[in-house]
Design a protein around this motif. Structure first.
Motif, PDB file in Angstrom:
ATOM      1  N   THR A 179       0.843  -1.202   0.000  1.00  0.00           N
ATOM      2  CA  THR A 179       0.000   0.000   0.000  1.00  0.00           C
ATOM      3  C   THR A 179       0.873   1.245   0.000  1.00  0.00           C
ATOM      4  O   THR A 179       1.892   1.296   0.709  1.00  0.00           O
ATOM      5  N   HIS A 181       0.580   5.090   1.081  1.00  0.00           N
ATOM      6  CA  HIS A 181      -0.299   5.963   1.861  1.00  0.00           C
ATOM      7  C   HIS A 181       0.497   7.137   2.402  1.00  0.00           C
ATOM      8  O   HIS A 181       1.514   6.960   3.092  1.00  0.00           O
ATOM      9  N   ALA A 182       0.031   8.343   2.075  1.00  0.00           N
ATOM     10  CA  ALA A 182       0.584   9.582   2.637  1.00  0.00           C
ATOM     11  C   ALA A 182       2.101   9.665   2.481  1.00  0.00           C
ATOM     12  O   ALA A 182       2.818  10.018   3.410  1.00  0.00           O
ATOM     13  N   TRP A 185       5.396   3.827   1.715  1.00  0.00           N
ATOM     14  CA  TRP A 185       5.041   2.495   1.244  1.00  0.00           C
ATOM     15  C   TRP A 185       4.973   1.541   2.444  1.00  0.00           C
ATOM     16  O   TRP A 185       5.825   1.587   3.331  1.00  0.00           O
ATOM     17  N   TYR A 186       3.968   0.657   2.430  1.00  0.00           N
ATOM     18  CA  TYR A 186       3.802  -0.336   3.489  1.00  0.00           C
ATOM     19  C   TYR A 186       3.577  -1.709   2.855  1.00  0.00           C
ATOM     20  O   TYR A 186       2.951  -1.823   1.792  1.00  0.00           O
ATOM     21  N   ASN A 199       1.729  -4.445   9.690  1.00  0.00           N
ATOM     22  CA  ASN A 199       2.193  -3.578   8.611  1.00  0.00           C
ATOM     23  C   ASN A 199       3.654  -3.219   8.850  1.00  0.00           C
ATOM     24  O   ASN A 199       4.061  -2.971   9.998  1.00  0.00           O
ATOM     25  N   ALA A 224      -4.869  -2.057   1.977  1.00  0.00           N
ATOM     26  CA  ALA A 224      -5.019  -0.628   2.250  1.00  0.00           C
ATOM     27  C   ALA A 224      -5.826  -0.395   3.523  1.00  0.00           C
ATOM     28  O   ALA A 224      -5.473   0.462   4.349  1.00  0.00           O
ATOM     29  N   GLU A 225      -6.898  -1.157   3.713  1.00  0.00           N
ATOM     30  CA  GLU A 225      -7.691  -1.034   4.938  1.00  0.00           C
ATOM     31  C   GLU A 225      -6.854  -1.409   6.152  1.00  0.00           C
ATOM     32  O   GLU A 225      -6.954  -0.798   7.224  1.00  0.00           O
ATOM     33  N   VAL A 228      -4.496   1.660   7.014  1.00  0.00           N
ATOM     34  CA  VAL A 228      -5.132   2.817   7.650  1.00  0.00           C
ATOM     35  C   VAL A 228      -5.672   2.446   9.034  1.00  0.00           C
ATOM     36  O   VAL A 228      -5.647   3.274   9.959  1.00  0.00           O
ATOM     37  N   PRO A 256     -11.071  10.897   6.878  1.00  0.00           N
ATOM     38  CA  PRO A 256     -10.114   9.922   6.360  1.00  0.00           C
ATOM     39  C   PRO A 256     -10.164   8.642   7.199  1.00  0.00           C
ATOM     40  O   PRO A 256     -10.422   8.681   8.406  1.00  0.00           O
ATOM     41  N   ARG A 257      -9.892   7.513   6.561  1.00  0.00           N
ATOM     42  CA  ARG A 257      -9.974   6.243   7.277  1.00  0.00           C
ATOM     43  C   ARG A 257      -8.941   6.128   8.399  1.00  0.00           C
ATOM     44  O   ARG A 257      -9.129   5.377   9.348  1.00  0.00           O
ATOM     45  N   SER A 258      -7.841   6.894   8.291  1.00  0.00           N
ATOM     46  CA  SER A 258      -6.786   6.786   9.289  1.00  0.00           C
ATOM     47  C   SER A 258      -7.113   7.520  10.584  1.00  0.00           C
ATOM     48  O   SER A 258      -6.373   7.413  11.558  1.00  0.00           O
TER      49      SER A 258
END
Length: 318
Positions: A179, A181-182, A185-186, A199, A224-225, A228, A256-258
């Protein structure tokens, strides 16, 4: 003319990638009729590209064995798309190494026709973005590629990992997804050291060794879920609970989900999460533009009151 030339290049790409395609198959891929395919094949022959046709069950069109094409052939539109994609990647941090982005752009611009190169540079010179540039932490490209292959092929890997505190460790992981995100990379998957789904920041991985077959992700797993949710559960200083007086579907569009976990609460939404700074949490809640009730902690209620009083003072005439 440009459309015809681009289709000839597309035909050449198909012959390289999928030798043995028949005339009808090539026509379907190119969205043309078979007569046009034969005309494009004659064009390739005129250009000195040897295409041979074989009959029978395993027949079809293919390049003459041993013939070598240039390593990269792009139409003008394709090259422009790649250059603009590199510009966007550089801005958002969606790249593995900043020098590689710059050198790739330089190489592509060198092979563009003069007119197209000038136009692309003009766009790059005047291009603006509505969001600020990300301070990205690019991972090692070899590490990223190795993780992608392992996740696709279902292999277990050993990671040489360094935590945010600087502690080094070897971790065995069944990678299930990657993923971005922001600006970071994860990789997510089953961490055998913790016997849990975890993660890992890819830029903190120094080496990846493939160990063999690993476990498959559970049904419905979403990397991705997972990322976050993991960020929302980070042990920030304060645990918060807030009832948002809107349905949960609307709350999901606003937040945002996070930020935290959202759950139905009668006709409202219960937000649970953590925050490092309660004044920032108060500003975030006020910025949603919906009614809300702070359940906990009481310090967050105080921050909301202080923010409301400050806004009232600023809105009052002198």
């Amino acid at each position: 003319m440009a459309t015809s030339a681009s289709r000839v290049l597309a035909l050449l790409e198909l012959l390289q990638a999928s030798p043995g395609l028949t005339g009808p198959e090539l026509a379907q891929r190119l969205d043309v009729d078979e007569r046009t395919v034969r005309r494009h094949l004659r064009t390739l022959d005129d250009l000195g590209v040897p295409v041979v046709a074989r009959r029978g069950r395993h027949g079809g069109y293919r390049l003459l064995p041993g013939y070598r094409l240039p390593p990269l052939m792009l139409s003008g539109d394709e090259a422009v798309a790649v250059v603009l994609g590199l510009l966007a990647a550089e801005r958002t941090g969606l790249h593995a190494a900043a020098p590689a982005v710059a050198s790739a752009r330089a190489k592509l611009e060198r092979v563009l026709p003069d007119a197209v190169r000038d136009q692309v540079r003009a766009v790059a010179d005047v291009l603006g973005f509505t969001t600020p540039a990300r301070a990205a932490t690019p991972p090692d490209a070899d590490v990223l590629l190795a993780l992608g292959a392992a996740a696709r092929d279902g292999n277990r890997v050993r990671l040489a990992y360094r935590s945010f505190r600087g502690d080094a460790s070897d971790r065995e992981l069944d990678p299930w997804g990657i993923t971005f995100h922001a600006g970071r990379w994860y990789v997510s998957g089953h961490d055998h050291s913790r016997d849990d789904v975890r993660n890992f920041r890819v830029d903190r991985i120094a080496r990846v060794d493939v160990l063999g077959p690993g476990s498959a992700p559970p049904a419905g797993f979403d990397a991705a879920e997972q990322v976050v949710a993991g960020i929302a559960a980070v042990g920030w200083a304060h645990s918060i609970e807030v009832v948002l007086h809107v349905p949960v579907d609307e709350a999901r569009r606003l937040l945002p989900r996070s930020v935290g976990t959202l759950a139905s609460h009668a006709s409202d939404t219960l937000l649970t999460g953590r925050a490092e700074h309660l004044d920032g949490a108060a500003r975030m809640l006020a910025g949603l533009g919906v009614d809300f009730t702070v359940v906990a902690p009481s310090e967050l209620r105080n921050e909301v009151r202080s923010l409301a009083e400050r806004l009232l003072r600023q809105a009052s005439p002198p």
